[in-house]
Scaffold this motif. Structure first.
Motif, PDB file in Angstrom:
ATOM      1  N   PRO A  41       0.794  -1.233   0.000  1.00 54.41           N
ATOM      2  CA  PRO A  41       0.000   0.000   0.000  1.00 54.41           C
ATOM      3  C   PRO A  41       0.825   1.280   0.000  1.00 54.41           C
ATOM      4  N   GLU A  42       2.124   1.155   0.311  1.00 53.50           N
ATOM      5  CA  GLU A  42       2.974   2.354   0.306  1.00 53.50           C
ATOM      6  C   GLU A  42       3.269   2.841  -1.111  1.00 53.50           C
ATOM      7  N   LEU A  43       3.045   1.984  -2.110  1.00 55.77           N
ATOM      8  CA  LEU A  43       3.317   2.343  -3.498  1.00 55.77           C
ATOM      9  C   LEU A  43       2.032   2.346  -4.319  1.00 55.77           C
ATOM     10  N   VAL A  44       1.975   3.221  -5.311  1.00 62.05           N
ATOM     11  CA  VAL A  44       0.852   3.262  -6.246  1.00 62.05           C
ATOM     12  C   VAL A  44       1.408   3.392  -7.657  1.00 62.05           C
ATOM     13  N   LYS A  45       0.593   3.026  -8.620  1.00 60.70           N
ATOM     14  CA  LYS A  45       0.974   3.222 -10.022  1.00 60.70           C
ATOM     15  C   LYS A  45       0.923   4.704 -10.353  1.00 60.70           C
ATOM     16  N   ASN A  46       1.964   5.199 -10.992  1.00 57.12           N
ATOM     17  CA  ASN A  46       2.000   6.592 -11.437  1.00 57.12           C
ATOM     18  C   ASN A  46       0.842   6.828 -12.403  1.00 57.12           C
ATOM     19  N   ARG A  47      -0.062   7.728 -12.064  1.00 55.52           N
ATOM     20  CA  ARG A  47      -1.258   7.948 -12.861  1.00 55.52           C
ATOM     21  C   ARG A  47      -1.019   8.846 -14.068  1.00 55.52           C
ATOM     22  N   LEU A  81       0.263  11.490  -9.447  1.00 57.00           N
ATOM     23  CA  LEU A  81       0.709  11.556 -10.846  1.00 57.00           C
ATOM     24  C   LEU A  81       1.835  12.563 -10.981  1.00 57.00           C
ATOM     25  N   VAL A  82       2.827  12.179 -11.789  1.00 60.80           N
ATOM     26  CA  VAL A  82       3.981  13.042 -12.022  1.00 60.80           C
ATOM     27  C   VAL A  82       4.603  12.668 -13.364  1.00 60.80           C
TER      28      VAL A  82
END
Length: 226
Positions: A105-111, A129-130
Motif C-alpha cells: 500500500p505504500e506504493l501506487v501506479k504513477n497515474r 501523478l507526475v
C-alpha cells in the motif's frame, strides 16, 4: 515410388505434428514461480517487499495461463505469439506495475500517462501523478539477461523482471512455456547508463542501456533467481 514407400515418411510427419501439438499445449501453462528461489535479504525502498513481488509474479502466471488456455480452446496462438516481442514485454511490465500496489500500500501506479517512474510513493505527488519525479521505482520486463534499455538515462530505482518465452518473430522455434528467470533491483545513477547510437539511415529510437557496472549493482541485489 509406390504408395507403401511413402508411409514411413507420412507416419513420421504425423508423429512430428503430434509432438508439436503436445508441446504447444504444454507451453500454454507457464512455469510456476518457485517460492524457494527468493532472496530474503534483498533490499527494497518505499516499503516494497519480497512478498509483494512474489504475489505479483504469481498473479501474472495465473493470468497468462488462463489467457493462453482460453486462446487454445479457440485454436488461436498463445498471446506471446500474437504480440510483437516488445509489446509482450510491455504487457509483463504493466501487469507487474498494476499488481505490486495491491500487496504494498505504500506504493501506487504513477497515474501520469508514460510518467516516470512507474511506481511512486502513495501521496508523494498530487493525485499520485507526475511526469518525471525523483521518488519511486521504474519497472522493466525483458527476455534478455542483460543489456537492458530505456528511453532515457535516469538516476532512479530500477526493478528488472527477466523472463524466458517464445518470440513471435521465431515461429519455427520449439514451443516453451513462459518462465520468470530473475528479478533484480538497484538504485542506478546517471553514470550507470550509456546511450546507444544509431546509423544515419536508422529510424530506431535512440535509447540508453544499463552499463556493466549498473548490471552488477542490479544483480548484487537479486530478488529472484530461477
Amino acid at each position: 515410388m509406390h504408395r507403401h514407400d511413402l508411409l514411413p515418411n507420412l507416419r513420421q510427419s504425423e508423429d512430428q505434428q503430434l509432438s508439436t501439438s503436445e508441446l504447444e499445449k504444454a507451453a500454454c501453462a507457464p512455469i510456476p514461480v518457485d517460492s524457494g528461489r527468493f532472496n530474503a535479504h534483498s533490499k527494497f525502498p518505499y516499503g516494497c517487499t519480497v512478498r509483494a513481488v512474489q504475489k505479483s509474479m504469481v498473479a501474472f502466471i495465473d493470468f497468462l495461463g488462463f489467457l493462453n488456455g482460453q486462446l487454445r480452446t479457440r485454436d488461436l496462438p498463445r498471446i506471446e505469439m500474437l504480440m510483437m516481442p516488445a509489446n509482450f514485454s510491455s504487457l509483463v511490465g504493466e501487469f507487474i506495475v498494476s499488481s505490486i500496489p495491491k500487496y504494498c500500500p505504500e506504493l501506487v501506479k504513477n497515474r501520469y500517462h508514460n510518467g516516470h517512474p512507474d511506481l511512486v510513493p502513495h501521496g508523494r505527488y498530487p493525485d499520485d501523478l507526475v511526469l518525471h519525479g525523483p521518488a519511486g521505482i521504474e519497472v522493466k520486463a525483458s527476455r534478455y539477461p542483460g543489456g537492458w534499455q530505456g528511453h532515457n538515462a535516469e538516476a532512479c530505482w530500477l526493478m528488472v523482471f527477466v523472463f524466458k518465452v517464445n518470440s513471435s518473430s521465431a515461429h519455427d522455434a520449439e514451443p516453451v512455456p513462459f518462465e520468470f528467470r530473475a528479478v533484480y533491483l538497484a538504485k542506478l545513477a546517471i553514470a550507470d547508463w550509456k546511450f546507444s547510437g544509431r546509423s544515419e539511415t536508422s529510424r530506431r529510437t535512440i535509447t540508453a542501456a544499463v552499463t556493466k557496472a549498473g548490471e552488477e549493482k542490479l544483480k548484487s541485489n537479486w530478488i529472484y533467481l530461477a
